[in-house]
Design a protein around this motif. Structure first.
Motif, mmCIF file in Angstrom:
data_model
loop_
_atom_site.group_PDB
_atom_site.id
_atom_site.type_symbol
_atom_site.label_atom_id
_atom_site.label_comp_id
_atom_site.label_asym_id
_atom_site.label_seq_id
_atom_site.Cartn_x
_atom_site.Cartn_y
_atom_site.Cartn_z
ATOM 1 N N GLN A 61 21.152 -50.236 128.507
ATOM 2 C CA GLN A 61 21.038 -49.065 129.060
ATOM 3 C C GLN A 61 19.647 -48.913 128.244
ATOM 4 O O GLN A 61 19.173 -47.527 129.003
ATOM 5 N N SER A 62 19.055 -49.897 127.195
ATOM 6 C CA SER A 62 17.542 -48.506 126.529
ATOM 7 C C SER A 62 17.012 -49.808 127.315
ATOM 8 O O SER A 62 15.606 -48.990 127.631
ATOM 9 N N LEU A 63 17.441 -50.787 128.521
ATOM 10 C CA LEU A 63 15.613 -51.073 128.854
ATOM 11 C C LEU A 63 15.958 -50.177 130.374
ATOM 12 O O LEU A 63 14.768 -50.167 130.766
ATOM 13 N N VAL A 64 17.321 -50.172 131.042
ATOM 14 C CA VAL A 64 17.530 -49.604 132.722
ATOM 15 C C VAL A 64 17.326 -48.728 132.676
ATOM 16 O O VAL A 64 16.898 -47.446 133.507
ATOM 17 N N GLY A 65 17.552 -47.532 131.244
ATOM 18 C CA GLY A 65 17.712 -46.200 131.317
ATOM 19 C C GLY A 65 19.259 -45.573 130.842
ATOM 20 O O GLY A 65 20.358 -46.701 131.423
ATOM 21 N N GLY A 66 18.889 -44.716 130.661
ATOM 22 C CA GLY A 66 20.846 -43.746 129.651
ATOM 23 C C GLY A 66 20.633 -42.859 129.480
ATOM 24 O O GLY A 66 20.013 -42.398 128.905
ATOM 25 N N GLY A 67 21.982 -43.195 128.352
ATOM 26 C CA GLY A 67 21.891 -41.746 127.490
ATOM 27 C C GLY A 67 23.596 -40.666 127.493
ATOM 28 O O GLY A 67 23.445 -40.811 129.010
ATOM 29 N N ASN A 68 23.031 -39.370 127.473
ATOM 30 C CA ASN A 68 24.472 -38.929 127.590
ATOM 31 C C ASN A 68 23.781 -37.944 128.431
ATOM 32 O O ASN A 68 22.558 -37.358 128.285
ATOM 33 N N GLY A 69 24.750 -36.877 128.922
ATOM 34 C CA GLY A 69 24.326 -36.406 130.671
ATOM 35 C C GLY A 69 23.551 -37.285 131.661
ATOM 36 O O GLY A 69 24.090 -38.661 131.500
ATOM 37 N N LEU A 70 22.525 -36.764 131.742
ATOM 38 C CA LEU A 70 21.905 -37.226 133.486
ATOM 39 C C LEU A 70 21.120 -38.066 132.504
ATOM 40 O O LEU A 70 20.450 -38.279 131.053
ATOM 41 N N PRO A 71 20.605 -39.327 132.594
ATOM 42 C CA PRO A 71 20.241 -40.448 132.590
ATOM 43 C C PRO A 71 18.573 -40.373 132.225
ATOM 44 O O PRO A 71 17.882 -39.370 132.685
ATOM 45 N N ARG A 72 18.214 -40.675 131.103
ATOM 46 C CA ARG A 72 16.736 -40.667 130.971
ATOM 47 C C ARG A 72 15.714 -42.009 130.752
ATOM 48 O O ARG A 72 16.682 -43.082 130.456
ATOM 49 N N ALA A 117 12.478 -64.529 124.607
ATOM 50 C CA ALA A 117 13.647 -63.671 126.299
ATOM 51 C C ALA A 117 15.384 -63.892 126.316
ATOM 52 O O ALA A 117 15.891 -63.943 126.507
ATOM 53 N N PRO A 118 15.449 -65.412 125.747
ATOM 54 C CA PRO A 118 16.189 -65.667 125.239
ATOM 55 C C PRO A 118 17.099 -65.311 124.294
ATOM 56 O O PRO A 118 18.899 -65.801 124.807
ATOM 57 N N GLU A 119 17.040 -64.003 123.648
ATOM 58 C CA GLU A 119 17.967 -63.437 122.895
ATOM 59 C C GLU A 119 18.548 -62.682 123.018
ATOM 60 O O GLU A 119 19.361 -62.224 122.083
ATOM 61 N N PHE A 120 17.462 -61.995 124.393
ATOM 62 C CA PHE A 120 18.185 -60.777 124.742
ATOM 63 C C PHE A 120 19.813 -61.310 125.601
ATOM 64 O O PHE A 120 20.202 -61.857 125.868
ATOM 65 N N SER A 121 20.272 -60.141 125.650
ATOM 66 C CA SER A 121 21.880 -59.791 126.567
ATOM 67 C C SER A 121 21.708 -60.574 128.137
ATOM 68 O O SER A 121 20.344 -60.498 128.425
ATOM 69 N N GLY A 122 22.592 -61.341 128.083
ATOM 70 C CA GLY A 122 22.344 -61.706 129.267
ATOM 71 C C GLY A 122 22.463 -61.104 130.150
ATOM 72 O O GLY A 122 21.701 -60.105 131.344
ATOM 73 N N LYS A 123 23.387 -59.440 130.280
ATOM 74 C CA LYS A 123 23.465 -58.864 130.872
ATOM 75 C C LYS A 123 22.197 -57.562 130.976
ATOM 76 O O LYS A 123 22.005 -56.929 132.259
ATOM 77 N N ALA A 124 21.594 -57.340 129.710
ATOM 78 C CA ALA A 124 20.777 -56.505 129.582
ATOM 79 C C ALA A 124 19.388 -57.729 131.207
ATOM 80 O O ALA A 124 18.904 -57.141 131.542
#
Length: 537
Positions: free
Chosen positions: A299-310, A327-334
């Motif tokens: 969520q912090s990479l592509v956007g997110g948050g409560n309500g409308l995404p930021r 880079a390999p230490e980031f989560s696979g989903k991210a």
């Protein structure tokens, strides 16, 4: 009975919707009702507006007051509607002429003392108002410079509700005492979101930031940086710790050209909404640089948050650089969530509160170690990682993601001669930036009548039919396709890189050596091309 209306703007991501603010006064028990799908912060504007109107010397109407926000189906939030609500109420109470505010767009938060406080997202809000045909806007004085970036719009900056009332009624405008020099201005607090700027920022000027001349050796990696900047190609730097991967990536922003006017407006709009626009700098002119920590969530990479995404990191890096160190230490989903914005240049986030489309055209720079201990590629360095562990570690960068990365460079350890300054000193950032600027100018001239700005944006079909390489130049690439070293997407990306190499070399179109260097930068297989081959006349 009194009625008045004015306008404000509701932001959905970085896009604005003009909202009509209507105020209706009827005989009855004094009450203040706010309708039109407001959120909690907007509902609280009833108390802020009442106190601001009274403390500004105006009389609060002791009648049944209903304020409606239309269209009612659009979610509305934030404190930026306060000024419009107050003006509509004063118009309905005939304190000001309702006709004077009917075509005004008012944006700003009200303090209990009547002062107008700045809010985030002024630029995209004024852009939306201008697109809707409005030509007069009223904003807090601190953000008047940001609003004035929109052409064809008359901007009035006010410090208090008293000043606005005086302007609309042709009365003498009262002077508001500015903040004393040396004292913090509490009015600017609403412009910055605490923690929103972690890992983000604006790239320094080439004269102020780190210099490429500080990098010892690494001629091939430096060449890849130049190609990446000239064509906005995604880059992977892999190698052992201490080889200079992060040092190289941190110098990439310095060789990027300044943003165009349109790009500056796009970047400024995103940073204004996110609350990381630097105070006193209404227009961002340098490419942004975003380097989130490897613990960042999807969520912090592509956007997110409560309500409308930021906006997330991919949007904060719009028209700039997103650098993922380790880079390999980031989560696979991210990491896999980056695949769609890498192709489309935007990200669409669907949440229960709504769907938001955010810009995300960035240059991705990845840095990775070959294994958990980082010594896998070093001879005699004592790497004890099992082969299966090395494979799993390298597989964290998925094949579909790597297929979207144009340049993959192995960064070798620095030699003793380069480290101690016995070799040739590398070129400065200014010298490389000048070549990048010339290459971008050649590409811009070639793409002048197209919707694309840089080589990395050209579709594959156009590369194979309209922008052709020299005859016989693709023979090596064709053999790599047959050997399974290149996919269809990989061929398109090799052609894009080859055009950038040709632009750096001053060629009219890519030749066999340009294609060979592009293949080498993508596959890592040495093709016998000199490092400086792209710089020949």
């Amino acid at each position: 009975m009194g009625f008045a209306r004015t306008c404000s703007v509701a932001l959905v991501g970085v896009e604005g919707v003009v909202v009509e603010v209507q105020a209706d006064l009827e005989p009855g028990v004094a009450a203040f009702t706010l309708v039109g799908l407001p959120d909690k912060s907007l509902t609280e504007s009833r108390d802020r507006v009442r106190a601001a109107v009274v403390n500004s010397g105006a009389e609060w109407p002791q009648k049944k007051l209903t304020v409606g926000l239309s269209p009612a189906s659009v979610p509305k939030g934030g404190s930026g509607f306060d000024l419009a609500v107050a003006a509509a109420v004063l118009g309905a109470a005939e304190r000001i002429d309702p006709r004077a505010i009917a075509d005004l767009v008012l944006i700003g938060e009200l303090g209990l003392d009547g002062r107008v406080r700045p809010v985030r997202g002024i630029l995209p809000a004024v852009l939306a108002a201008a697109d809707a045909g409005y030509r007069q806007v009223v904003v807090p004085e601190q953000t008047a410079g940001e609003a004035a970036l929109v052409p064809g719009v008359s901007v009035l900056g006010v410090r208090s509700l008293r000043q606005l009332i005086a302007v609309l009624t042709d009365e003498p405008v009262p002077e508001e005492e500015p903040t004393e020099a040396g004292r913090p201005d509490a009015m600017l607090a609403g412009l910055l979101v605490p923690g929103a700027g972690i890992g983000t920022g604006l790239a320094p000027d080439a004269t102020d930031g780190p210099d490429l001349a500080d990098v010892a050796g690494q001629h091939r990696a430096r060449r890849a940086l130049e190609v990446a900047a000239a064509g906005s190609h995604h880059l992977l730097l892999s190698g052992p710790p201490g080889a200079g991967k992060t040092m190289l990536a941190e110098r990439l922003p310095g060789i990027l050209p300044p943003l165009t006017r349109q790009e500056s407006l796009e970047v400024t709009a995103v940073h204004s909404v996110a609350g990381i626009l630097p105070p006193g700098e209404p227009l961002v002119r340098r490419a942004p640089y975003c380097a989130p920590h490897h613990s960042a969530t999807m969520q912090s990479l592509v956007g997110g948050g409560n309500g409308l995404p930021r906006p997330g990191a991919v949007s904060l890096a719009h028209r700039g650089i997103l650098f993922l160190d380790e880079a390999p230490e980031f989560s696979g989903k991210a990491l896999d969530a980056l695949r769609q914005p890498l192709e489309s240049g935007h990200v669409v986030i669907a949440r229960a509160a709504g769907v938001v489309r955010l810009p995300a055209r960035f240059l991705l720079a990845l840095a990775a170690n070959p294994c958990p201990c980082g010594r896998h590629t070093l001879h005699g360095a004592g790497c004890e990682c099992p082969a299966a562990l090395v494979r799993r570690y390298q597989a964290r960068l998925s094949g579909p993601l790597l297929d979207r990365v144009d340049l993959r460079v192995e960064v070798e350890p620095v030699t003793r001669a380069d480290l101690l300054g016995q070799g040739d000193r590398g070129e400065t950032t200014a010298a490389v930036a000048a070549r990048v600027h010339e290459a971008r100018a050649r590409a811009a001239a070639r793409l002048a009548d197209t919707p694309w700005n840089v080589n990395s944006e050209i579709p594959g079909h156009e590369l194979r039919t309209r922008y052709l390489a020299a005859p016989g130049a693709l023979a090596t690439a064709e053999r790599d396709i047959e050997r399974g070293l290149l996919t269809a997407r990989g061929v398109d990306r090799v052609l894009r890189v080859a055009w950038t190499v040709a632009d750096l070399a001053g060629h009219d179109r890519p030749d066999s050596q340009d294609i060979a260097l592009a293949l080498e930068l993508r596959t890592g297989i040495t093709r016998g091309v000199p490092v400086g081959a792209g710089e020949r006349a």
